[in-house]
Motif scaffolding. Structure first.
Motif, PDB file in Angstrom:
ATOM      1  N   MET A 179       0.817  -1.215   0.000  1.00  0.00           N
ATOM      2  CA  MET A 179       0.000   0.000   0.000  1.00  0.00           C
ATOM      3  C   MET A 179       0.854   1.269   0.000  1.00  0.00           C
ATOM      4  O   MET A 179       0.527   2.254  -0.679  1.00  0.00           O
ATOM      5  CB  MET A 179      -0.911   0.004   1.226  1.00  0.00           C
ATOM      6  CG  MET A 179      -1.807   1.229   1.334  1.00  0.00           C
ATOM      7  SD  MET A 179      -2.788   1.253   2.853  1.00  0.00           S
ATOM      8  CE  MET A 179      -1.500   1.426   4.096  1.00  0.00           C
ATOM      9  N   ASN A 207     -10.305  -5.506   3.472  1.00  0.00           N
ATOM     10  CA  ASN A 207     -11.657  -5.262   2.983  1.00  0.00           C
ATOM     11  C   ASN A 207     -11.655  -5.103   1.461  1.00  0.00           C
ATOM     12  O   ASN A 207     -10.603  -5.191   0.808  1.00  0.00           O
ATOM     13  CB  ASN A 207     -12.270  -4.035   3.668  1.00  0.00           C
ATOM     14  CG  ASN A 207     -11.475  -2.762   3.414  1.00  0.00           C
ATOM     15  OD1 ASN A 207     -10.906  -2.560   2.341  1.00  0.00           O
ATOM     16  ND2 ASN A 207     -11.441  -1.876   4.411  1.00  0.00           N
ATOM     17  N   ALA A 208     -12.826  -4.844   0.899  1.00  0.00           N
ATOM     18  CA  ALA A 208     -12.956  -4.791  -0.562  1.00  0.00           C
ATOM     19  C   ALA A 208     -12.102  -3.683  -1.163  1.00  0.00           C
ATOM     20  O   ALA A 208     -11.518  -3.856  -2.243  1.00  0.00           O
ATOM     21  CB  ALA A 208     -14.421  -4.602  -0.939  1.00  0.00           C
ATOM     22  N   ASP A 209     -12.017  -2.529  -0.480  1.00  0.00           N
ATOM     23  CA  ASP A 209     -11.198  -1.436  -1.000  1.00  0.00           C
ATOM     24  C   ASP A 209      -9.720  -1.814  -1.011  1.00  0.00           C
ATOM     25  O   ASP A 209      -8.979  -1.482  -1.957  1.00  0.00           O
ATOM     26  CB  ASP A 209     -11.401  -0.172  -0.161  1.00  0.00           C
ATOM     27  CG  ASP A 209     -12.752   0.481  -0.408  1.00  0.00           C
ATOM     28  OD1 ASP A 209     -13.353   0.198  -1.469  1.00  0.00           O
ATOM     29  OD2 ASP A 209     -13.197   1.247   0.455  1.00  0.00           O
ATOM     30  N   GLU A 210      -9.294  -2.493   0.034  1.00  0.00           N
ATOM     31  CA  GLU A 210      -7.882  -2.877   0.126  1.00  0.00           C
ATOM     32  C   GLU A 210      -7.527  -3.963  -0.889  1.00  0.00           C
ATOM     33  O   GLU A 210      -6.384  -4.032  -1.354  1.00  0.00           O
ATOM     34  CB  GLU A 210      -7.582  -3.330   1.554  1.00  0.00           C
ATOM     35  CG  GLU A 210      -7.630  -2.168   2.545  1.00  0.00           C
ATOM     36  CD  GLU A 210      -7.735  -2.606   3.997  1.00  0.00           C
ATOM     37  OE1 GLU A 210      -7.271  -1.856   4.875  1.00  0.00           O
ATOM     38  OE2 GLU A 210      -8.290  -3.696   4.264  1.00  0.00           O
ATOM     39  N   ASN A 212      -8.540  -3.903  -3.858  1.00  0.00           N
ATOM     40  CA  ASN A 212      -8.219  -3.137  -5.065  1.00  0.00           C
ATOM     41  C   ASN A 212      -6.716  -2.921  -5.188  1.00  0.00           C
ATOM     42  O   ASN A 212      -6.139  -3.004  -6.280  1.00  0.00           O
ATOM     43  CB  ASN A 212      -8.910  -1.766  -5.032  1.00  0.00           C
ATOM     44  CG  ASN A 212     -10.404  -1.854  -5.214  1.00  0.00           C
ATOM     45  OD1 ASN A 212     -10.897  -2.782  -5.840  1.00  0.00           O
ATOM     46  ND2 ASN A 212     -11.128  -0.891  -4.666  1.00  0.00           N
ATOM     47  N   ILE A 213      -6.076  -2.621  -4.069  1.00  0.00           N
ATOM     48  CA  ILE A 213      -4.634  -2.354  -4.067  1.00  0.00           C
ATOM     49  C   ILE A 213      -3.872  -3.617  -4.428  1.00  0.00           C
ATOM     50  O   ILE A 213      -2.941  -3.584  -5.250  1.00  0.00           O
ATOM     51  CB  ILE A 213      -4.200  -1.808  -2.688  1.00  0.00           C
ATOM     52  CG1 ILE A 213      -4.876  -0.464  -2.436  1.00  0.00           C
ATOM     53  CG2 ILE A 213      -2.681  -1.694  -2.595  1.00  0.00           C
ATOM     54  CD1 ILE A 213      -4.683   0.077  -1.032  1.00  0.00           C
ATOM     55  N   THR A 216      -4.377  -4.391  -8.151  1.00  0.00           N
ATOM     56  CA  THR A 216      -3.625  -3.436  -8.964  1.00  0.00           C
ATOM     57  C   THR A 216      -2.143  -3.776  -8.982  1.00  0.00           C
ATOM     58  O   THR A 216      -1.452  -3.592  -9.994  1.00  0.00           O
ATOM     59  CB  THR A 216      -3.836  -2.004  -8.435  1.00  0.00           C
ATOM     60  OG1 THR A 216      -5.210  -1.673  -8.544  1.00  0.00           O
ATOM     61  CG2 THR A 216      -3.015  -0.991  -9.220  1.00  0.00           C
ATOM     62  N   GLU A 230     -15.869 -12.376   2.646  1.00  0.00           N
ATOM     63  CA  GLU A 230     -14.504 -12.110   2.176  1.00  0.00           C
ATOM     64  C   GLU A 230     -14.242 -12.810   0.852  1.00  0.00           C
ATOM     65  O   GLU A 230     -13.614 -12.235  -0.049  1.00  0.00           O
ATOM     66  CB  GLU A 230     -13.495 -12.570   3.229  1.00  0.00           C
ATOM     67  CG  GLU A 230     -13.434 -11.698   4.461  1.00  0.00           C
ATOM     68  CD  GLU A 230     -12.328 -12.111   5.416  1.00  0.00           C
ATOM     69  OE1 GLU A 230     -11.955 -11.293   6.267  1.00  0.00           O
ATOM     70  OE2 GLU A 230     -11.832 -13.256   5.312  1.00  0.00           O
ATOM     71  N   HIS A 233     -15.906 -10.874  -1.991  1.00  0.00           N
ATOM     72  CA  HIS A 233     -15.175  -9.646  -2.309  1.00  0.00           C
ATOM     73  C   HIS A 233     -14.031  -9.940  -3.277  1.00  0.00           C
ATOM     74  O   HIS A 233     -13.800  -9.199  -4.240  1.00  0.00           O
ATOM     75  CB  HIS A 233     -14.590  -9.037  -1.023  1.00  0.00           C
ATOM     76  CG  HIS A 233     -15.606  -8.317  -0.197  1.00  0.00           C
ATOM     77  ND1 HIS A 233     -15.440  -8.115   1.150  1.00  0.00           N
ATOM     78  CD2 HIS A 233     -16.805  -7.768  -0.519  1.00  0.00           C
ATOM     79  CE1 HIS A 233     -16.500  -7.470   1.625  1.00  0.00           C
ATOM     80  NE2 HIS A 233     -17.332  -7.249   0.635  1.00  0.00           N
ATOM     81  N   ARG A 234     -13.327 -10.999  -3.007  1.00  0.00           N
ATOM     82  CA  ARG A 234     -12.157 -11.341  -3.818  1.00  0.00           C
ATOM     83  C   ARG A 234     -12.559 -11.879  -5.186  1.00  0.00           C
ATOM     84  O   ARG A 234     -11.962 -11.532  -6.217  1.00  0.00           O
ATOM     85  CB  ARG A 234     -11.285 -12.338  -3.046  1.00  0.00           C
ATOM     86  CG  ARG A 234     -10.531 -11.658  -1.896  1.00  0.00           C
ATOM     87  CD  ARG A 234     -10.385 -12.567  -0.674  1.00  0.00           C
ATOM     88  NE  ARG A 234      -9.658 -11.902   0.397  1.00  0.00           N
ATOM     89  CZ  ARG A 234     -10.191 -10.971   1.208  1.00  0.00           C
ATOM     90  NH1 ARG A 234     -11.460 -10.600   1.056  1.00  0.00           N
ATOM     91  NH2 ARG A 234      -9.464 -10.435   2.166  1.00  0.00           N
ATOM     92  N   LYS A 237     -13.590  -9.179  -7.561  1.00  0.00           N
ATOM     93  CA  LYS A 237     -12.470  -8.353  -8.037  1.00  0.00           C
ATOM     94  C   LYS A 237     -11.565  -9.127  -8.994  1.00  0.00           C
ATOM     95  O   LYS A 237     -10.587  -8.584  -9.504  1.00  0.00           O
ATOM     96  CB  LYS A 237     -11.657  -7.838  -6.843  1.00  0.00           C
ATOM     97  CG  LYS A 237     -12.428  -6.905  -5.912  1.00  0.00           C
ATOM     98  CD  LYS A 237     -12.694  -5.555  -6.550  1.00  0.00           C
ATOM     99  CE  LYS A 237     -13.643  -4.697  -5.711  1.00  0.00           C
ATOM    100  NZ  LYS A 237     -13.062  -4.249  -4.448  1.00  0.00           N
TER     101      LYS A 237
END
Length: 580
Positions: A179, A207-210, A212-213, A216, A230, A233-234, A237
């Motif tokens: 991050m 979490n879902a936002d993390e 993303n990192i 990426t 969980e 969420h994965r 993505k």
């Protein structure tokens, strides 16, 4: 076998029926994982590969007698060291359970012995029946909040990417480094990307936002999901979700609630960390498949998750299916729903029958002196084990049975003159993590609730991921005795009561493994389990397995390293005494 013009010509001639196959399997019900159907055709094998499906003649014929034939199972993420055996002996244990390929991460031994440990795992997994691929340890040490035995830079890892069995970068567990664009972490990620390699994740608690990192950054898998939310969420993505059922982390039943016909192709089965006795008694990936079917999953879908999905996730283009051009790794099942394994064929050769290896593989690689001399601690006394909790309100590690996640409890504990006193009646025990690599004298101390020991103490050099000595006890006397005996063994597990050693398992290879046969180790583990019952354990969960993860500071919520109590929530050390 290296593909040459000669071998290619032979396989084509067998496929074209100009030449008899080396082996033909007849009268089998083939599980086709591409179309998820059962087909009844001959399997023609040449040079260990499937050359054709149809009607064939061969130099040797096997009559499957109506058995189901599945592709060999693939464990998508495993630490061989957690079974406490060498790769050769691990092969002897898991092949009879239908596991023909594993994706291993040697970060346990790497945290102790660095590149010497990686080299040992690579060398000792050559020329064994089990196909062992590796992901390179990305985080050695796992965090900067503990003392490990080694530190691996991007330059030290980069040289291994040319090895044919190295598939990529192993579980990236240092989320803050990703991050915050840590330069060293970015270089490791860049190297893997540049060389077209896979990157495994370790997204515990993210979490879902993390997520993303992580995505990426090119991290595409996670084995740390513990609930359906969980997992979804994965999956949403684009991650592969590893459905884990190990010895300490038993997450499969919860995670199966998130798997359906639409998303199952992004799932694979893994064991992660599984003790030898559980591998022998329950099985490996076959146990995951069996559980999934028992919970209502279509058997062919379960087989697909255990084979083709794992192969595709890691780019193993000739594994995971029974089809022309694929390696002839086959499992004969007399009962599909119960996953009853009759025979295991590895690369066209019968490897195991009725749960027994046809030709067990001996341990042939001798570890280096450095790997065999990995336990070095400073002298200890009772004063070193004192925990100041002031008024008695303390931060306490709350154990969750059969989980590597813990709770951060704030409760009143017994104290004398401001120092913690263990109380087995309330299940409050003292926990210690002692640095064992470089005699630094660093000792972390804490309080645990829920281990279930009513007398005595236990200690182990298996303490993820830095593998310092971790010990718990109902008294300082037994705690100290357990620590010292584990050190004197040069690594291993020990149970102590009233200063007497009740049972032990020496682990001289990096304090993690032994070169003994699995039957010998199983005997030691049985003695340890008997001793654990003697000191009050209910055995509803394995105390040693639970203990081994209490030192892992990347798994929520509260852990202990050799530098002290660690809050995963704040990603920082905290005092044993809690603020009012």
């Amino acid at each position: 076998m290296k593909l040459t013009i000669e071998t290619l010509r032979k396989r084509i001639d067998v496929a074209a029926k100009r030449t008899p196959a080396d082996l033909v399997i007849k009268n089998g019900k083939i599980i086709n994982v591409f179309t998820r159907e059962i087909i009844e055709e001959d399997i023609a094998i040449a040079d260990g590969f499937v050359a054709g499906l149809g009607c064939y003649e061969g130099k040797e014929i096997i009559d499957a007698g109506g058995s189901y034939i599945a592709p060999g199972f693939i464990d998508g993420h495993v630490h061989i060291e957690s079974a406490m055996v060498t790769p050769a002996e691990f092969s002897n244990v898991v092949l009879p359970h239908g596991v023909t390929t594993v994706i291993a991460d040697p970060h346990e031994i790497a945290n102790v012995s660095g590149t010497d440990g990686i080299d040992f795992m690579l060398e000792s997994s050559e020329d064994i029946p089990l196909d062992v691929y590796f992901m390179l340890p990305s985080c050695v040490p796992a965090t900067p909040f503990e003392n490990a035995g080694a530190s691996l830079s991007d330059r030290e890892l980069e040289k291994y990417y040319g090895h044919p069995r190295v598939l990529g970068l192993g579980e990236v567990m240092d989320y803050p480094a990703v991050m915050n664009n840590d330069e060293n972490m970015l270089k490791k990620l860049e190297d893997a990307h540049t060389k077209g390699k896979c990157i495994d994740g370790h997204a515990a608690g993210l979490n879902a936002d993390e997520i993303n990192i992580y995505m990426t950054a090119g991290i595409r898998t996670d084995h740390e999901c513990i609930n359906p939310e969980e997992a979804l969420h994965r999956l949403r993505k684009g991650m592969y979700v590893m459905l884990r059922e190990g010895s300490a982390a038993r997450d499969l039943l919860a995670l199966l609630k998130s798997v359906n016909e639409q998303n199952a192709r992004r799932c694979l089965f893994v064991t992660d960390d599984k003790h030898l006795d559980d591998l022998i008694n329950e099985g490996s990936i076959d146990h995951n498949v069996r559980m999934a079917i028992r919970e209502g999953m279509d058997p062919i879908l379960a087989v697909q998750i255990a084979t083709l999905n794992a192969a595709e996730c890691f780019g193993l283009k000739n594994k995971g299916a029974i089809a022309p051009g694929y390696v002839a790794d086959l499992i004969f099942l007399s009962d599909l729903r119960n996953v009853t394994i009759e025979r295991v064929v590895k690369s066209g050769i019968l490897a195991a029958e009725n749960g027994v290896m046809k030709a067990p593989v001996p341990n042939s690689i001798v570890p280096s002196a450095a790997i065999l001399d990995s336990v070095k601690i400073s002298s200890l006394n009772y004063e070193d084990l004192s925990i100041n909790i002031g008024t008695g309100i303390a931060n306490i590690i709350g154990i969750i049975p059969n989980s590597i996640v813990t709770r951060h409890l704030v409760e009143k504990a017994d104290s004398l003159n401001g120092y913690f006193q263990p109380n087995p009646d309330k299940d409050y025990l003292k926990l210690a993590v002692v640095e064992r690599h470089n005699r630094t004298g660093s000792i972390g101390l804490g309080i645990i609730k829920g281990l279930g020991i009513t007398r005595g103490g236990i200690a182990s050099t298996v303490a993820h991921d830095s593998h310092n000595i971790v010990a718990a006890g109902t008294s300082d006397e037994d705690l100290l005795a357990a620590i010292k005996h584990t050190s004197a063994m040069k690594g291993g597990l020990a149970v102590v009561q009233d200063g007497k050693i009740l049972a032990e398992l020496p682990l001289p290879i990096a304090g993690l493994m032994t070169d003994q046969d699995s039957s010998v180790i199983y005997g030691h583990l049985s003695e340890l389990n008997h001793a654990l019952r003697s000191v009050g354990c209910s055995m509803e969960f394995n105390p040693f397995l639970t203990l081994s993860f209490l030192a892992l500071p990347v798994i929520p919520e509260l852990k202990l390293t050799d530098k002290g109590l660690f809050s995963v929530r704040s990603f920082s050390h905290i005092n044993a005494e809690a603020k009012k």
